[in-house]
Design a protein around this motif. Structure first.
Motif, PDB file in Angstrom:
ATOM      1  N   LEU A  40     -34.840  43.039 -33.252  1.00 11.64           N
ATOM      2  CA  LEU A  40     -35.514  42.532 -34.449  1.00 11.64           C
ATOM      3  C   LEU A  40     -36.764  41.746 -34.081  1.00 11.64           C
ATOM      4  N   LEU A  41     -36.658  40.884 -33.084  1.00  9.71           N
ATOM      5  CA  LEU A  41     -37.819  40.081 -32.667  1.00  9.71           C
ATOM      6  C   LEU A  41     -38.955  40.965 -32.151  1.00  9.71           C
ATOM      7  N   LEU A  42     -38.616  41.905 -31.280  1.00  7.90           N
ATOM      8  CA  LEU A  42     -39.647  42.777 -30.719  1.00  7.90           C
ATOM      9  C   LEU A  42     -40.293  43.647 -31.787  1.00  7.90           C
ATOM     10  N   SER A  43     -39.483  44.212 -32.681  1.00  4.36           N
ATOM     11  CA  SER A  43     -40.061  45.061 -33.722  1.00  4.36           C
ATOM     12  C   SER A  43     -40.946  44.239 -34.659  1.00  4.36           C
ATOM     13  N   GLY A  44     -40.558  42.999 -34.941  1.00  9.36           N
ATOM     14  CA  GLY A  44     -41.378  42.146 -35.791  1.00  9.36           C
ATOM     15  C   GLY A  44     -42.711  41.817 -35.147  1.00  9.36           C
ATOM     16  N   PHE A  88     -52.646  29.897 -40.978  1.00  9.59           N
ATOM     17  CA  PHE A  88     -51.684  29.688 -42.059  1.00  9.59           C
ATOM     18  C   PHE A  88     -50.912  30.974 -42.367  1.00  9.59           C
ATOM     19  N   THR A  89     -51.613  32.122 -42.478  1.00  6.00           N
ATOM     20  CA  THR A  89     -50.917  33.367 -42.800  1.00  6.00           C
ATOM     21  C   THR A  89     -49.985  33.784 -41.664  1.00  6.00           C
ATOM     22  N   ILE A  90     -50.396  33.516 -40.429  1.00  3.06           N
ATOM     23  CA  ILE A  90     -49.543  33.850 -39.283  1.00  3.06           C
ATOM     24  C   ILE A  90     -48.264  33.007 -39.317  1.00  3.06           C
ATOM     25  N   ILE A  91     -48.419  31.709 -39.552  1.00  2.00           N
ATOM     26  CA  ILE A  91     -47.241  30.820 -39.619  1.00  2.00           C
ATOM     27  C   ILE A  91     -46.365  31.189 -40.810  1.00  2.00           C
ATOM     28  N   PHE A  92     -46.981  31.427 -41.956  1.00  2.00           N
ATOM     29  CA  PHE A  92     -46.235  31.799 -43.158  1.00  2.00           C
ATOM     30  C   PHE A  92     -45.441  33.084 -42.937  1.00  2.00           C
ATOM     31  N   GLN A  93     -46.078  34.083 -42.345  1.00  2.00           N
ATOM     32  CA  GLN A  93     -45.384  35.345 -42.090  1.00  2.00           C
ATOM     33  C   GLN A  93     -44.297  35.178 -41.032  1.00  2.00           C
ATOM     34  N   GLY A  94     -44.529  34.324 -40.048  1.00  2.00           N
ATOM     35  CA  GLY A  94     -43.502  34.053 -39.036  1.00  2.00           C
ATOM     36  C   GLY A  94     -42.268  33.402 -39.641  1.00  2.00           C
ATOM     37  N   ILE A  95     -42.496  32.441 -40.528  1.00  2.00           N
ATOM     38  CA  ILE A  95     -41.369  31.779 -41.201  1.00  2.00           C
ATOM     39  C   ILE A  95     -40.632  32.785 -42.092  1.00  2.00           C
ATOM     40  N   GLY A  96     -41.396  33.593 -42.811  1.00  2.00           N
ATOM     41  CA  GLY A  96     -40.784  34.621 -43.655  1.00  2.00           C
ATOM     42  C   GLY A  96     -39.957  35.598 -42.843  1.00  2.00           C
ATOM     43  N   ILE A 132     -31.177  37.086 -42.814  1.00  2.00           N
ATOM     44  CA  ILE A 132     -30.567  38.016 -43.765  1.00  2.00           C
ATOM     45  C   ILE A 132     -30.074  39.266 -43.045  1.00  2.00           C
ATOM     46  N   ALA A 133     -30.870  39.767 -42.101  1.00  2.00           N
ATOM     47  CA  ALA A 133     -30.450  40.942 -41.326  1.00  2.00           C
ATOM     48  C   ALA A 133     -29.160  40.650 -40.566  1.00  2.00           C
ATOM     49  N   ASN A 134     -29.013  39.427 -40.066  1.00  2.00           N
ATOM     50  CA  ASN A 134     -27.783  39.068 -39.359  1.00  2.00           C
ATOM     51  C   ASN A 134     -26.582  38.988 -40.289  1.00  2.00           C
ATOM     52  N   LEU A 135     -26.816  38.615 -41.533  1.00  2.00           N
ATOM     53  CA  LEU A 135     -25.723  38.668 -42.512  1.00  2.00           C
ATOM     54  C   LEU A 135     -25.272  40.113 -42.714  1.00  2.00           C
ATOM     55  N   LEU A 154     -37.603  48.581 -40.402  1.00  2.00           N
ATOM     56  CA  LEU A 154     -38.092  47.935 -41.617  1.00  2.00           C
ATOM     57  C   LEU A 154     -39.410  47.172 -41.450  1.00  2.00           C
ATOM     58  N   PRO A 155     -39.607  46.405 -40.368  1.00  2.00           N
ATOM     59  CA  PRO A 155     -40.883  45.680 -40.247  1.00  2.00           C
ATOM     60  C   PRO A 155     -42.110  46.594 -40.215  1.00  2.00           C
ATOM     61  N   PHE A 156     -41.921  47.852 -39.836  1.00  2.00           N
ATOM     62  CA  PHE A 156     -43.054  48.765 -39.738  1.00  2.00           C
ATOM     63  C   PHE A 156     -43.494  49.314 -41.099  1.00  2.00           C
ATOM     64  N   LEU A 157     -42.750  48.961 -42.142  1.00  2.00           N
ATOM     65  CA  LEU A 157     -43.178  49.356 -43.482  1.00  2.00           C
ATOM     66  C   LEU A 157     -44.505  48.683 -43.858  1.00  2.00           C
ATOM     67  N   ILE A 158     -44.725  47.474 -43.367  1.00  2.00           N
ATOM     68  CA  ILE A 158     -45.963  46.753 -43.697  1.00  2.00           C
ATOM     69  C   ILE A 158     -47.190  47.451 -43.096  1.00  2.00           C
ATOM     70  N   PRO A 159     -47.207  47.767 -41.793  1.00  2.00           N
ATOM     71  CA  PRO A 159     -48.361  48.512 -41.266  1.00  2.00           C
ATOM     72  C   PRO A 159     -48.531  49.877 -41.945  1.00  2.00           C
TER      73      PRO A 159
END
Length: 124
Positions: A23-27, A54-62, A69-72, A107-112
Protein backbone atom coordinates in the motif's frame (compact mmCIF):
# COMPACT_ATOMS: atom_id res chain seq x y z
CA UNK A 1 -10.67 -20.97 19.46
CA UNK A 2 -9.70 -24.05 17.46
CA UNK A 3 -6.11 -24.59 16.37
CA UNK A 4 -7.16 -24.32 12.71
CA UNK A 5 -8.60 -20.87 13.41
CA UNK A 6 -5.42 -19.82 15.22
CA UNK A 7 -3.26 -20.99 12.32
CA UNK A 8 -5.50 -19.13 9.85
CA UNK A 9 -5.44 -15.97 11.95
CA UNK A 10 -1.64 -16.14 12.31
CA UNK A 11 -1.28 -16.60 8.55
CA UNK A 12 -3.26 -13.40 7.89
CA UNK A 13 -1.37 -11.50 10.60
CA UNK A 14 1.95 -12.50 9.02
CA UNK A 15 0.85 -11.15 5.60
CA UNK A 16 -0.32 -7.78 6.93
CA UNK A 17 3.19 -6.25 6.87
CA UNK A 18 3.62 -7.24 3.21
CA UNK A 19 0.16 -5.80 2.47
CA UNK A 20 0.99 -2.47 4.13
CA UNK A 21 4.34 -2.19 2.37
CA UNK A 22 2.49 -2.72 -0.91
CA UNK A 23 0.00 0.00 0.00
CA UNK A 24 2.77 2.45 0.89
CA UNK A 25 4.77 1.78 -2.26
CA UNK A 26 1.75 1.96 -4.55
CA UNK A 27 0.67 5.23 -2.92
CA UNK A 28 4.10 6.78 -3.38
CA UNK A 29 4.42 5.62 -6.99
CA UNK A 30 0.86 6.74 -7.79
CA UNK A 31 1.58 10.18 -6.28
CA UNK A 32 4.77 10.51 -8.34
CA UNK A 33 2.76 9.65 -11.46
CA UNK A 34 0.11 12.17 -10.40
CA UNK A 35 2.76 14.90 -10.14
CA UNK A 36 4.40 14.01 -13.46
CA UNK A 37 1.14 13.67 -15.38
CA UNK A 38 -0.52 16.63 -13.69
CA UNK A 39 2.34 19.03 -14.36
CA UNK A 40 2.81 17.72 -17.90
CA UNK A 41 -0.79 17.33 -19.07
CA UNK A 42 -2.99 19.56 -16.93
CA UNK A 43 -0.90 22.42 -15.55
CA UNK A 44 -0.13 24.01 -18.97
CA UNK A 45 -3.87 24.36 -19.64
CA UNK A 46 -5.35 24.85 -16.18
CA UNK A 47 -3.71 27.52 -13.97
CA UNK A 48 -5.70 26.26 -10.96
CA UNK A 49 -3.86 22.94 -10.97
CA UNK A 50 -1.06 23.23 -8.46
CA UNK A 51 1.06 21.05 -6.27
CA UNK A 52 2.14 22.76 -3.08
CA UNK A 53 3.50 21.63 0.25
CA UNK A 54 -0.03 21.95 1.63
CA UNK A 55 -1.52 19.69 -1.08
CA UNK A 56 1.26 17.14 -0.56
CA UNK A 57 0.67 17.05 3.21
CA UNK A 58 -3.11 16.99 2.76
CA UNK A 59 -2.92 14.10 0.30
CA UNK A 60 -0.47 12.25 2.56
CA UNK A 61 -2.83 12.53 5.51
CA UNK A 62 -5.74 11.45 3.32
CA UNK A 63 -3.78 8.45 2.09
CA UNK A 64 -2.88 7.51 5.67
CA UNK A 65 -6.59 7.33 6.49
CA UNK A 66 -7.20 5.27 3.37
CA UNK A 67 -4.53 2.83 4.55
CA UNK A 68 -6.38 2.52 7.85
CA UNK A 69 -9.61 1.77 6.01
CA UNK A 70 -7.81 -0.70 3.74
CA UNK A 71 -6.54 -2.48 6.85
CA UNK A 72 -10.08 -2.78 8.15
CA UNK A 73 -11.02 -4.46 4.89
CA UNK A 74 -7.88 -6.60 5.11
CA UNK A 75 -9.23 -7.97 8.38
CA UNK A 76 -12.21 -9.28 6.41
CA UNK A 77 -9.80 -11.63 4.62
CA UNK A 78 -9.54 -13.84 7.68
CA UNK A 79 -13.33 -13.83 8.13
CA UNK A 80 -13.99 -14.67 4.46
CA UNK A 81 -11.30 -17.34 4.61
CA UNK A 82 -12.93 -18.88 7.67
CA UNK A 83 -16.44 -18.82 6.20
CA UNK A 84 -15.72 -19.92 2.63
CA UNK A 85 -12.62 -22.09 3.04
CA UNK A 86 -14.13 -24.99 4.96
CA UNK A 87 -11.37 -27.40 3.86
CA UNK A 88 -8.67 -24.98 5.10
CA UNK A 89 -7.10 -25.00 1.63
CA UNK A 90 -3.84 -23.04 1.47
CA UNK A 91 -4.33 -22.34 -2.26
CA UNK A 92 -7.70 -20.73 -1.56
CA UNK A 93 -6.14 -18.55 1.15
CA UNK A 94 -3.25 -17.46 -1.07
CA UNK A 95 -5.58 -16.63 -3.96
CA UNK A 96 -7.86 -14.65 -1.66
CA UNK A 97 -4.87 -12.69 -0.39
CA UNK A 98 -3.57 -12.07 -3.93
CA UNK A 99 -6.97 -10.85 -5.10
CA UNK A 100 -7.29 -8.41 -2.21
CA UNK A 101 -3.67 -7.29 -2.52
CA UNK A 102 -3.85 -6.58 -6.25
CA UNK A 103 -7.15 -4.74 -5.84
CA UNK A 104 -5.83 -2.65 -2.94
CA UNK A 105 -2.52 -1.64 -4.50
CA UNK A 106 -4.27 -0.83 -7.79
CA UNK A 107 -6.70 1.68 -6.28
CA UNK A 108 -4.19 4.55 -5.84
CA UNK A 109 -3.49 4.45 -9.58
CA UNK A 110 -7.04 5.54 -10.33
CA UNK A 111 -5.96 9.14 -9.66
CA UNK A 112 -3.19 9.24 -12.32
CA UNK A 113 -5.56 7.47 -14.71
CA UNK A 114 -8.16 10.15 -14.03
CA UNK A 115 -5.54 12.82 -14.83
CA UNK A 116 -4.97 11.25 -18.26
CA UNK A 117 -8.71 10.88 -18.91
CA UNK A 118 -9.29 14.47 -17.82
CA UNK A 119 -6.58 15.64 -20.21
CA UNK A 120 -8.15 13.87 -23.19
CA UNK A 121 -11.67 15.04 -22.32
CA UNK A 122 -10.83 18.69 -21.59
CA UNK A 123 -7.62 19.63 -23.40
CA UNK A 124 -6.72 17.24 -26.21
Amino acid sequence: MKSVDLIRKKWWENKRKYYNIGLLLSGIIAFILYVILGTTLIMPYDPEFEITLFTIIFQGIGYFFMILIANLFYSLGNIIDKELNKENDEKFRKNLFKLGFVFSVSLPFLIPIMIVISYFIEFA
